[in-house]
Design an enzyme around this catalytic site. Structure first.
Site, PDB file in Angstrom:
ATOM      1  N   ASP A 276       0.749  -0.916  -0.240  1.00 59.52           N
ATOM      2  CA  ASP A 276       0.146  -0.093  -0.154  1.00 59.52           C
ATOM      3  C   ASP A 276       0.429   1.130  -0.008  1.00 59.52           C
ATOM      4  OD1 ASP A 276      -2.403   1.690  -0.170  1.00 59.52           O
ATOM      5  OD2 ASP A 276      -3.506   1.305   1.684  1.00 59.52           O
TER       6      ASP A 276
HETATM    7  C1  BGC Z   1      -5.105   3.181   0.189  1.00 51.62           C
HETATM    8  C2  BGC Z   1      -5.794   1.995  -0.913  1.00 51.62           C
HETATM    9  C3  BGC Z   1      -5.240   3.006  -2.100  1.00 51.62           C
HETATM   10  C4  BGC Z   1      -3.772   4.022  -2.733  1.00 51.62           C
HETATM   11  C5  BGC Z   1      -3.749   3.710  -3.751  1.00 51.62           C
HETATM   12  C6  BGC Z   1      -4.036   4.209  -0.062  1.00 51.62           C
HETATM   13  O1  BGC Z   1      -3.932   5.269   0.968  1.00 51.62           O
HETATM   14  O2  BGC Z   1      -5.466   2.493   1.396  1.00 51.62           O
HETATM   15  O3  BGC Z   1      -6.077   1.938  -0.550  1.00 51.62           O
HETATM   16  O4  BGC Z   1      -5.645   1.763  -3.532  1.00 51.62           O
HETATM   17  O5  BGC Z   1      -3.646   4.425  -1.729  1.00 51.62           O
HETATM   18  O6  BGC Z   1      -4.355   4.938  -4.037  1.00 51.62           O
END
Ligand code: BGC
Length: 742
Positions: A276
């Site tokens: 993530d």
């Molecule tokens: C979130 C994810 C997301 C990623 C990309 C993160 O902060 O937890 O769910 O896909 O950002 O935007």
């Protein structure tokens, strides 16, 4: 012997000549030509591509510094970046563009929590396919959806992105989304690679506070939190994303048990795992890595193939390889998976310069968005048939901060949508009934507004009308990532507004738009009707009007239990019985007022032990009657099945759809089992007076669980089974499972 030799030879021959083997060979050749820097570039994903693309980023693309970009640039920038990658970089490896296409792209569908209230996998699949078509038209290859986190905590802001509290429902609907995004093959035009996230346990954040630690015993992990992810692997999901949280003290992005032991070894997942956003470097703050180098080491060893945003891989893995703390084989395995995905998407050894065009919302997309919204709305109260609107209703007061807020009805994650393409409830009501019959007063500037300045105008509008429609709830920014709440009441002065409007004596119908279950006991008590509409997206207005006008009947069912008050959390339907369960006779505790309890049972002094609205609940404009279920055999043996059936009759006056739910309970086992577990569901449409039989087959695997030694098994004994309209009602029938035929 000869047969075996022949089979081995022919398998070898098949391997050598199969298209997949050919591709693997081409990947081998490419890998052999790659420098370590180029490999680490493939393992790195950046968000730094702005519009227009900076010279720095262009140069980095030429150098093979990035394998993927996320949420970056406009369609034309993606074309330009891809052109540079495939024409000007040394090895011409195409870029992968990822984006959060969570509940629609240009056309916004209800938030995932709303979609899950449809209990309709086919519809959800169509919505995902529509989103994939729109996003891929604009040059996106990969979506970071579906989110498969189970949560039992509506304080958590990301509950909006979940498919509810139940592992079975989430598995079914998550797999449907994956089918919708990916189609039969990733190479088909109009498809996206999907991403099962966040692996794992993220939704169990302590206190509902986002990013917080989670502590989940292994049997609960395997039975509640992991099944939707396993279902995603079975559905062929292309990618996985790790989670921000530490699970039992070990951050998910460096968690070998999750990523290696379960995902790769047990489930045999062969796709890519992305971290993530900065979750690799965050292992330093978690306190499990001394520095960026150690974070990179932990992540890559656990099995994270691609690092999102933080740059520990690029900066430290070269040294770690040279020091032999990471093998080149580990790096190559990760890069191979990334290159394979690029091939599967038709980019590598394919046509990376496929045309990209600006997308428009189609009539078909609008129709699907409206249908999902209609089926997602949950009718929670309808006293004296206040809904649908009676013919005698002439003037309607439309009051509340969410009656005309396009942005708020779209919900979180809508970066590619346009508010002006969204039809609000107010706009649709005016269209349907004529502007002169609608008295509109927002009364509050937004859901958090505490000013009572405009209450007078709202009261006046209510008095001048035959009925009042209140559109209350939560704005877009009150749910989603990092947007947890400790209170779940209607924020601002909304409750005070309801008090004032109620004094007019006009019948009130409250429509709640929100990203989570809220607590609104008093508001519901003052309303004749309550409809929960989530954040319904682009077509929220027209969908709502069709229901209010009675052109359709509500058919949504809650996918999550609604607490009476925050203090009951976690409250969920598939709990264990305890040694001292409270009983129905103990209900009726005044809310918030401690009483002297009778008996030593598991309950509260100041609120009932049951939820305000149970899992599975949803009323209709008609009524349905369920027969007691029947079972094809009182005994289920290994390898066989029993069929459970019940008759459902539409006993009201309108044609409508109902979602029948199959629940089981294992009465005695070596480990205590939930009081009910969802094992099936079916949507049926019934005309007034019509009776239909719904049937479900159950086999041994439907009854299995993890015992004390983490063995998945089904123990012999008696089971209860229900076919019911929600998790709190229905009559049951019993059968026994016999492990051996004797
Ligand atoms: C979130 C994810 C997301 C990623 C990309 C993160 O902060 O937890 O769910 O896909 O950002 O935007």
């Amino acid at each position: 012997m000869f047969g075996l030799l022949f089979r081995t030879l022919s398998m070898t021959f098949a391997l050598q000549t199969s298209p997949q083997a050919e591709i693997e060979k081409r990947i081998d050749t490419l890998l052999a030509r790659m420098t370590l820097e180029e490999k680490l570039g493939q393992m790195s994903q950046s968000t730094a591509m702005r519009s227009p693309i900076s010279e720095d980023i262009k140069q980095q693309i030429r150098q093979g510094r990035w394998g993927s970009f996320l949420n970056a640039g406009l369609p034309a920038d993606r074309v330009e970046a891809q052109r540079i990658a495939v024409k000007e970089s040394r090895l011409r490896i195409p870029l992968l563009f990822g984006r959060d296409v969570i509940h629609g792209y240009r056309t916004v569908f209800p938030i995932p929590l709303g979609q899950s209230a449809t209990w309709n996998p086919e519809l959800i699949e169509r919505a995902a396919a529509t989103a994939a078509r729109e996003a891929s038209t604009e040059g996106i290859h990969w979506t970071f959806a579906p989110m498969l986190d189970i949560t039992r905590d509506p304080r958590w802001g990301r509950v909006a992105e979940t498919l509810g509290e139940d592992p079975y429902l989430t598995s079914q609907l998550g797999a449907a989304m994956i089918r919708g995004f990916q189609g039969k093959s990733l190479g088909e035009a109009g498809r996206l690679a999907a991403c099962a996230k966040h692996f794992a346990g993220y939704g169990a954040a302590e206190g509902g506070r986002d990013y917080n630690s989670t502590f989940i015993p292994e049997n609960q992990l395997r039975e509640v939190y992991l099944p939707p992810f396993h279902a995603a692997v079975t559905a062929g999901v292309a990618t996985f994303m790790t989670a921000f949280n530490a699970l039992n003290g070990v951050p998910a992005s460096g968690n070998r048990f999750l990523l290696d032991h379960i995902l790769r070894k047990e489930w045999k997942f062969t796709g890519i795992v992305v971290s993530d956003y900065e979750s690799v470097i965050e292992m330093v703050k978690h306190g499990v890595a001394a520095d960026a180098g150690e974070a990179a080491l932990k992540a890559v060893t656990a099995g994270v193939d691609m690092e999102m945003v933080s740059t520990t891989y690029f900066e430290h893995l070269r040294r770690l390889v040279e020091q032999r703390r990471i093998s080149m084989a580990t790096i190559d395995a990760a890069v191979r998976r990334i290159l394979r995905l690029k091939h599967q998407l038709g980019l590598l050894f394919g046509d990376p310069m496929r045309p990209v065009a600006a997308v428009e919302i189609s009539t078909e997309a609008r129709a699907i968005a409206k249908e999902v919204a209609i089926e997602s709305f949950v009718l929670l109260k309808n006293d004296n048939g206040v809904l649908p609107f009676a013919a005698a209703v002439n003037r309607i007061a439309v009051i509340g901060p969410l009656a005309d807020s396009a942005v708020d009805q779209m919900g979180s994650w809508v970066m590619d949508a346009k508010p002006e393409e969204t039809e609000t409830p107010l706009a649709s009501l005016r269209k349907k009934y004529g502007a002169d019959r609608i008295q509109y007063v927002a009364a509050l500037a937004n859901s958090r507004d505490t000013s009572r300045e405009n209450f007078g105008a709202a009261i006046k509008a209510a008095k001048a009308s035959d009925m009042v429609l209140l559109l209350l709830g939560e704005e877009q920014i009150l749910s989603g990532e990092a947007h947890s709440r400790a209170f779940l009441n209607l924020p601002g002065a909304q409750e005070a507004l309801v008090d004032e409007i109620a004094k007019t004596g006009k019948p009130i119908v409250t429509i709640i738009l929100a990203g989570r279950p809220l607590t609104f006991h008093g508001v519901a008590a003052k309303s004749a009707g309550v409809l929960y509409a989530w954040h319904p997206g682009t077509m929220g207005g027209p969908a709502l009007v069709e229901l209010l006008a009675g052109e359709r009947s509500p058919s949504g069912k809650l996918s999550i239990s609604f607490p009476r008050t925050v203090g009951q959390i976690p409250i969920y339907y598939n709990h264990l019985n305890t040694g001292r369960p409270a009983s129905v006779g103990e209900l009726g505790v005044p809310l918030g007022n401690p009483v002297n309890p009778q008996g030593f049972t598991s309950k509260y002094l100041d609120v009932d032990f049951t939820p305000e609205y149970p899992f599975g609940l949803g009323l209709s404009y008609t009524t349905f009657e369920y027969s007691t279920p029947r079972i094809s055999s009182a005994i289920l043996t290994r390898g066989s099945r029993v069929t459970v059936s019940a008759d459902i009759t539409n006993t009201g006056k309108r044609e409508a759809e109902e979602v029948a739910q199959l629940y089981v309970r294992d009465l005695v086992a070596s480990v205590a089992r939930p009081v009910r577990q969802l094992k099936g569901f079916r949507r049926v449409r019934l005309k007034p007076g019509e009776k239909r039989t719904v049937s479900f087959a159950l086999s041994e695997s439907d009854l299995s669980f993890y015992n004390e030694s983490m063995r998945l098994l089904t123990e012999a004994g008696e089971f209860q089974v229900w076919i019911s309209p929600d998790a709190a009602r229905g009559s049951d029938v019993r059968f026994s499972f016999q492990a051996s035929p004797h």
